[in-house]
Write a protein that holds these residues in place. Structure first.
Motif, short mmCIF file in Angstrom:
data_model
loop_
_atom_site.label_atom_id
_atom_site.label_comp_id
_atom_site.label_asym_id
_atom_site.label_seq_id
_atom_site.Cartn_x
_atom_site.Cartn_y
_atom_site.Cartn_z
N SER A 1 0.80 -1.23 0.00
CA SER A 1 0.00 0.00 0.00
C SER A 1 0.83 1.28 0.00
N ASP A 2 2.13 1.19 -0.34
CA ASP A 2 2.96 2.40 -0.27
C ASP A 2 2.53 3.46 -1.28
N PHE A 3 1.90 3.06 -2.39
CA PHE A 3 1.41 4.03 -3.37
C PHE A 3 0.12 4.71 -2.92
N TYR A 4 -0.56 4.12 -1.96
CA TYR A 4 -1.91 4.55 -1.61
C TYR A 4 -1.99 5.17 -0.22
N ALA A 5 -1.45 4.46 0.78
CA ALA A 5 -1.52 4.92 2.16
C ALA A 5 -0.25 5.70 2.48
N ASN A 6 -0.30 7.00 2.28
CA ASN A 6 0.84 7.86 2.58
C ASN A 6 0.33 9.28 2.83
N ALA A 7 1.24 10.15 3.24
CA ALA A 7 0.85 11.51 3.61
C ALA A 7 0.27 12.29 2.45
N ASN A 8 0.71 12.01 1.22
CA ASN A 8 0.18 12.73 0.06
C ASN A 8 -1.30 12.46 -0.15
N ASN A 9 -1.76 11.28 0.28
CA ASN A 9 -3.17 10.93 0.16
C ASN A 9 -3.92 11.14 1.47
N GLY A 10 -3.29 11.83 2.43
CA GLY A 10 -3.96 12.16 3.68
C GLY A 10 -4.02 11.02 4.67
N MET A 11 -3.14 10.01 4.51
CA MET A 11 -3.17 8.82 5.36
C MET A 11 -1.81 8.57 5.98
N PRO A 12 -1.78 7.84 7.10
CA PRO A 12 -0.48 7.40 7.63
C PRO A 12 0.16 6.38 6.70
N ASP A 13 1.46 6.28 6.76
CA ASP A 13 2.17 5.30 5.92
C ASP A 13 1.86 3.89 6.39
N LEU A 14 1.41 3.05 5.47
CA LEU A 14 1.16 1.64 5.75
C LEU A 14 1.90 0.82 4.71
N SER A 15 2.47 -0.29 5.11
CA SER A 15 3.24 -1.10 4.16
C SER A 15 2.35 -2.05 3.37
N VAL A 16 1.44 -2.74 4.06
CA VAL A 16 0.51 -3.66 3.40
C VAL A 16 -0.85 -3.53 4.05
N VAL A 17 -1.90 -3.84 3.29
CA VAL A 17 -3.27 -3.80 3.82
C VAL A 17 -4.02 -5.03 3.33
N PRO A 18 -4.93 -5.58 4.15
CA PRO A 18 -5.74 -6.73 3.71
C PRO A 18 -6.64 -6.33 2.55
N ALA A 19 -6.65 -7.15 1.49
CA ALA A 19 -7.49 -6.84 0.33
C ALA A 19 -7.62 -8.07 -0.54
N PHE A 20 -8.85 -8.48 -0.81
CA PHE A 20 -9.12 -9.53 -1.78
C PHE A 20 -10.13 -9.01 -2.78
N PHE A 21 -9.69 -8.85 -4.03
CA PHE A 21 -10.57 -8.35 -5.09
C PHE A 21 -10.88 -9.52 -6.03
N PHE A 22 -12.15 -9.94 -6.03
CA PHE A 22 -12.59 -11.03 -6.91
C PHE A 22 -12.82 -10.44 -8.30
N ASN A 23 -11.79 -10.53 -9.15
CA ASN A 23 -11.83 -9.91 -10.46
C ASN A 23 -12.11 -10.94 -11.55
N ARG A 24 -11.91 -10.53 -12.80
CA ARG A 24 -12.22 -11.41 -13.93
C ARG A 24 -11.35 -12.67 -13.92
N ASP A 25 -10.09 -12.52 -13.55
CA ASP A 25 -9.19 -13.69 -13.53
C ASP A 25 -9.68 -14.72 -12.52
N TYR A 26 -10.09 -14.27 -11.34
CA TYR A 26 -10.64 -15.21 -10.35
C TYR A 26 -11.94 -15.83 -10.87
#
Length: 458
Positions: free
Chosen positions: A275-300
């Motif tokens: 999540s370094d591209f997403y959870a950071n000060a530029n996006n108004g969030m604290p820095d987080l290295s990884v976040v839980p996420a399961f996206f059931f997409n077309r490949d799945y």
């Protein structure tokens, strides 16, 4: 363009009486000649995706009417954006009002992976028990002082994060959906709003036509479910309930449905997005290295077409994008911190099928304005344009679990795709597909590699 978080919020926070601009609901008929979808192949306007045409002639003929509504649109693909939503969920779990008893008391037993006491409760539930002892300071969380018998630092840290990410699944997911409605689907770029830009979701080039909350259940083993008992106060608390589970669905205009679940980590379902591209000060969030996420997409969906019905078992599905009760709430102001959220509480009751607790309602009042602010920053800075096209995904395993190799991943992909094609063509039943999936899941690694080449080798 505003350069600081405060400038962004100041620029957007005063928007009043906003309108919601709903996307096309279905591929039903040509905007110009009204020819039905069953009689023609319809395509949407490539600029705005908010008008349908059966031919280029109809599109040209309708341009005089359509051009006042058409405009430049930033289409955000869910595949690139879902880790940002998952980061918002993770940040919600870090809210300062949340203080889990298991994080401020010492763990005095040994709930290590593949060990620990499984306790059966009078209602039939079973879970791994965590015994809590004396209070400990916040600085000790994750340390040996907090959990003296934790086998390793990695194991202690993982249990800590499982506890942090536990609970309040409905208000957190609902706040994300309402914020998307509030911040994304109030944008437009028509002639009547010069200088404005429309932002809309899509997936694999198809516009998103609906999103909302699914209430259902997820099968969780007793070993992966947590319960807590404080030996000093003799108080007991069940952890997150897998039978009262919630996730977010998205439906495309082309008829596909995908879902995002960011709340299975507490059950040891450890698919994570970096999540370094997403959870950071530029996006108004604290820095987080990884976040839980399961996206059931077309490949799945190709490999495991019934996963959303067999592992995630839906009970009820409620649209948030098209929920009439939210129209006035979202339209009144960009800020929710002073609003009476009675309509939201009623919606929570409808989704869950129960009266929500005062604690859930209180945290809904906390989550919603915070989530809206994070989405608003992202919309105004257009930071989504810099998100990676393919998120970086990882699986966090416990000691003793199979270590997956590239060869294993390739063979698993072959195996599941072949069975998925057979199901789609009607050559096997859903029950046979489930049997094939379970057979793969329950085999040791060597047998999985052998099975990968031919799904008929049974």
């Amino acid at each position: 363009m505003p350069k600081t978080t405060q400038e962004v919020l100041s620029a957007a926070g005063g928007r009043d009486e906003r309108a919601i601009y709903l996307p096309l609901e279905s591929l039903d008929k040509c905007t110009y000649c009204a020819k039905a979808a069953q009689d023609a192949k319809l395509s949407w306007c490539t600029s705005c995706a908010e008008a349908l045409y059966c031919s280029s002639d109809c599109q040209k003929a309708d341009w005089k009417t359509h051009k006042s509504k058409c405009g430049t649109t930033d289409r955000i693909d869910l595949q690139t954006y879902y880790p940002f939503l998952a980061s918002i969920v993770a940040v919600s779990h870090l809210h300062p009002k949340l203080s889990h008893p298991a994080l401020n008391h010492q763990i005095i037993n040994s709930p290590n992976p593949n060990s620990g006491e499984i306790v059966a409760f009078p209602n039939g539930d079973k879970a791994k028990m965590i015994l809590l002892g004396k209070p400990v300071p916040p600085s000790s969380i994750g340390s040996t002082e907090w959990w003296p018998t934790g086998t390793t630092a990695k194991i202690r840290h993982k249990l800590m994060r499982r506890i942090i990410n536990e609970g309040l699944v409905l208000p957190i997911n609902l706040s994300v959906c309402i914020a998307l409605l509030s911040e994304m689907y109030t944008t437009t770029s028509s002639k009547s709003t010069p200088g404005k830009r429309r932002v809309r979701f899509s997936y694999n080039r198809s516009p998103i036509t609906d999103f909302g909350i699914v209430h259902g259940s997820a099968p969780v083993t007793p070993q992966d479910r947590l319960a807590y008992y404080n030996i000093d106060t003799h108080t007991f608390m069940m952890g997150q309930d897998p039978n009262d589970h919630y996730w977010i669905y998205f439906t495309t205009l082309s008829g596909e449905e995908h879902f995002l679940d960011c709340n299975m980590f507490t059950f040891n379902f450890c698919i994570l997005a970096k999540s370094d591209f997403y959870a950071n000060a530029n996006n108004g969030m604290p820095d987080l290295s990884v976040v839980p996420a399961f996206f059931f997409n077309r490949d799945y969906a190709k490999r495991m077409p019934l996963l959303g019905q067999l592992i995630w078992k839906p009970k009820k599905r409620v649209s948030i994008l098209r929920e009439a009760r939210l129209k006035d709430l979202v339209g009144a102001s960009a800020n929710f911190d002073y609003h009476d959220l009675q309509s939201v509480y009623e919606l929570m009751k409808d989704i869950s099928g129960r009266e929500c607790t005062d604690w859930e309602k209180e945290m809904m009042r906390e989550f919603l304005p915070n989530t809206c602010k994070l989405l608003r920053i992202n919309m105004h800075t257009r930071a989504y344009l810099g998100f990676p096209k393919e998120p970086n995904i990882m699986i966090e395993t416990d000691p003793g679990e199979d270590v997956k190799t590239d060869e294993h991943d390739e063979e698993l992909d072959k195996y599941l795709k072949k069975w998925g094609r057979r199901l789609k063509k009607g050559k096997i039943s859903p029950e046979q597909w489930q049997k094939a999936f379970n057979s793969w899941r329950d085999k040791p690694l060597g047998a999985k590699l052998e099975m990968g080449g031919s799904p008929t080798r049974r």
